[in-house]
Design an enzyme around this catalytic site. Sequence first.
Site, PDB file in Angstrom:
ATOM      1  N   ASP A 151       0.806  -1.226   0.000  1.00 32.32           N
ATOM      2  CA  ASP A 151       0.000   0.000   0.000  1.00 32.32           C
ATOM      3  C   ASP A 151       0.837   1.272   0.000  1.00 32.32           C
ATOM      4  OD1 ASP A 151      -2.510  -1.130  -0.093  1.00 32.32           O
ATOM      5  OD2 ASP A 151      -2.721  -1.241   2.078  1.00 32.32           O
ATOM      6  N   TYR A 402     -12.635  -1.416  -3.889  1.00 38.63           N
ATOM      7  CA  TYR A 402     -13.142  -0.173  -3.325  1.00 38.63           C
ATOM      8  C   TYR A 402     -14.257   0.391  -4.207  1.00 38.63           C
ATOM      9  CZ  TYR A 402      -9.330   0.485   0.101  1.00 38.63           C
ATOM     10  OH  TYR A 402      -8.471   0.377   1.166  1.00 38.63           O
TER      11      TYR A 402
END
Length: 470
Positions: A151, A402
């Site tokens: 990330d 997402y």
Amino acid sequence: MNPNQKIITIGSISIAIGIISLMLQIGNIISIWASHSIQTGSQNHTGICNQRIITYENSTWVNHTYVNINNTNVVAGKDKTSVTLAGNSSLCSISGWAIYTKDNSIRIGSKGDVFVIREPFISCSHLECRTFFLTQGALLNDKHSNGTVKDRSPYRALMSCPLGEAPSPYNSKFESVAWSASACHDGMGWLTIGISGPDNGAVAVLKYNGIITETIKSWKKRILRTQESECVCVNGSCFTIMTDGPSNGAASYKIFKIEKGKVTKSIELNAPNFHYEECSCYPDTGTVMCVCRDNWHGSNRPWVSFNQNLDYQIGYICSGVFGDNPRPKDGEGSCNPVTVDGADGVKGFSYKYGNGVWIGRTKSNRLRKGFEMIWDPNGWTDTDSNFSVKQDVVAITDWSGYSGSFVQHPELTGLDCIRPCFWVELVRGLPRENTTIWTSGSSISFCGVNSDTANWSWPDGAELPFTIDK
């Protein structure tokens, strides 16, 4: 005549003809010039075909194209002037969601130069919508795509490209060094927020029209992070939410009011049993509504609404149609955190309409697979699991990820209301597809309409593994 006289006579005639021809040419030139002056009037543009002139005036791009046709200059296009996005309108009444864009970036990236990305989102000005994304500083099907499941790295950057296009080095604009980000337009310029740095000392860099205007230091030294979707601008002020602290327990949450890139006010939420991450926010009648991710203990989504003075209200969506992932089967909801399967989560969104709510969610309860939109006419306040509309977007057999909200202002659409829209990230590769060495995503988007819509699946569709994976 003798020979000399003949030569003199012929020469004299030639000179006379030459003088007459010269006078005719001069007269022709004067005639053309006079005709051109009459046609163009007071214009003083040069007669070059397809000359594109771009000037920058008062933070506004003015784009003229002059096309020369038969010595006549015709101006094509119009000035792109600044406005202030008011955000005072209500959300448009809708009955479903129309497909808006699909970029197919991973399919295209198997052969073309396409960025490895995650966390794409969309934001619109009064002139255009753009796709923003966090690149990994690498291209698909290239050796540097190895390990991009991570990330936070110093190679990540917020970039943007035209809506619906696969993000590549040829169509993308650098915005900010960032592994967490947000962006929005106030009608006069783009605000970008890019967070980068070490977990215990990250800094948010605010830019307005590309110029650094302010920085915000991590105040808890526990991975400062922001929305991963658009911030919200109302009457010249823009608003965003940041989180700092544990992802599995009580953290610190702040709302920031920003004007032309400068923080003018901020408050910390008093929300001891709440958990706010990766909020999806939108304007509605001059206020801001945010629906967020509870990564601590809620399988329903927390919300916070606030006005331009940052007076706020907080709560959880009460519906028994749960919006997070993982989550239990639909059943009895709560206006407090539903703790069954409440740990972990995924970025998502909802749209409030009075006591009703449009809930976007994965179709799978456990995996980030599939996507659907559900209309619960009483779900904002009631705890039952009854709903009246379900629209399929991605089949349960296909990967999603997402999702988040974005809006189109009346200044863009010409409507008298704010159009609600959403995007869905379609993640491919690691950690779930372990035949690859990379993680990336494409995206689809939809906008609310009050007319016919389709139930279907718009999956990523790329065939894996790629050449680099073999």
